[in-house]
Design an enzyme around this catalytic site. Structure first.
Site, PDB file in Angstrom:
ATOM      1  N   ASP A  83     -44.982  87.716  71.157  1.00  0.00           N
ATOM      2  CA  ASP A  83     -45.538  87.090  72.359  1.00  0.00           C
ATOM      3  C   ASP A  83     -45.262  87.915  73.611  1.00  0.00           C
ATOM      4  O   ASP A  83     -44.213  88.546  73.745  1.00  0.00           O
ATOM      5  CB  ASP A  83     -44.919  85.697  72.512  1.00  0.00           C
ATOM      6  CG  ASP A  83     -45.447  84.944  73.704  1.00  0.00           C
ATOM      7  OD1 ASP A  83     -46.605  84.491  73.659  1.00  0.00           O
ATOM      8  OD2 ASP A  83     -44.698  84.809  74.703  1.00  0.00           O
ATOM      9  N   GLU A 136     -49.236  90.607  71.102  1.00  0.00           N
ATOM     10  CA  GLU A 136     -50.080  89.920  72.074  1.00  0.00           C
ATOM     11  C   GLU A 136     -49.942  90.699  73.378  1.00  0.00           C
ATOM     12  O   GLU A 136     -49.033  90.468  74.165  1.00  0.00           O
ATOM     13  CB  GLU A 136     -49.649  88.458  72.273  1.00  0.00           C
ATOM     14  CG  GLU A 136     -50.628  87.667  73.121  1.00  0.00           C
ATOM     15  CD  GLU A 136     -49.982  86.827  74.212  1.00  0.00           C
ATOM     16  OE1 GLU A 136     -50.734  86.152  74.932  1.00  0.00           O
ATOM     17  OE2 GLU A 136     -48.753  86.848  74.354  1.00  0.00           O
TER      18      GLU A 136
END
Length: 415
Positions: A83, A136
């Site tokens: 993330d 990401e």
């Protein structure tokens, strides 16, 4: 293990970029700044109210890498979606001028975080070489999915946030005005093969007042479903791996709410049930069509036929597998049905093998039910062309019949 026993892979959302300031967590763990940066210009991500890990500390590196290995070793996870990688890479992420300190070379790159990510991926692939390590990362940072020995960060996949943002903006637009945003559906091919991309339609797009994916679609009730079908169909045809979020397959109108389960009961309603059937059969078609996934990261697996028909919101292209077998995708992003639509093609006979406009999917049922025979004439760089019926807001896939020849206007089957 229960997931694996039922043929389901497990990818975890793993967050090494930052952590919350909960008193029961890592924040000031020993009463001082231990896991986080001591430098207040590096420590805080203000808009999230969280603390950055101090990637320069070997103890913090060991803690994070050990944690990643734990999920792979003990729980047998198949991959980690890392993330907020952008917040790790840039010292000026979420910072205004004067709120950040340049690195030793005067740049905005976080050299400590870069070194950590490379080390993380090297260790993961040393012990678990088949792991999916997904970044990401929402900027144009180069070589995210290139090996570390070539200067890359060492991930093997990256979310294609550009494709996602462009497509959602395009699909939200009234079809009458889509011709002014035609680049949204073609621009991604300028960079599609620069990284190993995953096309994400994720949870981030269906929360905080953004509406559910179905509810973003313009038009009356039936057209919303048709728009969603053509979006999902184009996603499957576009180079790159695919990621959708739960709820899309039943056409949930409400936003995702983590306090409630997905509204599975919606499949009891006609159009929602038909959308669910469409998603199932689209997935099955994708899996049995290596043209759509064998060569995802090279121009060898993709070829434009027509990408400039912005007036009618139509694009057409080929997907190609390792053996050279081809599948033609024609996408009509307009609610207008097109008859006698001419498309350049090799001489031969073609069959429509998938159509998102089937009645069983909630469509009108129009398409190309008969064999499609090419005609002589130059178009789109080919010496012949085919005439198609393009259903409204639909994607169709065509295959050339390889055992057929055309001579003197007659069809000959080769045995």
């Amino acid at each position: 293990d229960q997931c694996h026993q039922n043929g389901i892979g497990v990818i975890l959302d793993w967050v090494p970029a930052h952590f919350p300031k909960d008193q029961h967590g890592l924040y000031k763990f020993d009463g001082d700044y231990l896991y986080e940066y001591r430098d207040d210009k590096k420590r805080e991500i203000e808009s999230w109210g969280t603390q950055r890990f101090d990637f320069g500390k070997t103890e913090v590196q060991s803690f994070l890498i050990s944690n990643a290995l734990f999920w792979l070793d003990i729980y047998h996870a198949d991959g980690l979606r890392v993330d907020a990688v952008s917040s790790m890479l840039y010292l000026d992420y979420d910072k205004k001028e004067g709120q950040w300190t340049p690195n030793i070379y005067g740049g905005n790159e976080n050299l400590e975080a870069i070194a950590f990510l490379k080390k993380l991926n090297e260790v993961i692939f040393k012990y678990y070489p088949n792991t999916m390590m997904i970044a990401e990362e929402s900027t144009a940072w180069p070589m995210v999915t290139k090996p570390t020995y070539l200067g890359g960060l060492g991930f093997n996949f990256k979310w294609n946030m550009g494709w996602m943002n462009d497509m959602i903006e395009y699909m939200k637009t009234d079809p009458f005005f889509r011709k002014y945003r035609h680049k949204n559906i073609t621009f991604s091919l300028h960079y599609a093969f620069s990284e190993n991309y995953i096309l994400p339609l994720s949870h981030d797009e269906v929360v905080h007042g953004k509406k559910s994916l179905l509810d973003k679609m313009p038009g009356p009730y039936e057209e919303k479903f048709a728009n969603l079908r053509v979006l999902l169909g184009y996603m499957m045809a576009h180079p790159g791996k695919k990621l959708t979020f739960m709820g899309y397959e039943v056409g949930q109108f409400t936003e995702w709410n983590y306090n409630k389960e997905i509204e599975w009961f919606m499949t009891n309603y006609e159009y929602h049930g038909k959308l669910n059937t469409f998603v199932k059969e689209l997935n099955e078609f994708y899996l049995k069509s290596p043209e759509l996934w064998e060569v995802d990261y090279s121009w060898k697996g993709f070829k434009w036929i027509s990408n400039d028909d912005y007036e009618q919101n139509i694009i057409a292209f080929k997907r190609i597998d390792k053996r050279g077998k081809e599948l033609i995708a024609v996408v009509n992003f307009s609610p207008v049905e097109r008859h006698n639509y001419l498309l350049g093609a090799e001489e031969g006979v073609y069959t429509e093998v998938f159509n998102s406009n089937k009645v069983e999917y909630g469509g009108t049922g129009t398409g190309n039910k008969d064999r499609i025979i090419s005609s002589q004439g130059s178009l789109h760089g080919y010496g012949s062309y085919i005439s198609l019926t393009l259903p409204p807001l639909s994607i169709i896939f065509l295959k050339k019949e390889n055992n057929i020849n055309i001579e003197g206007g007659r069809i000959y089957e080769i045995c």
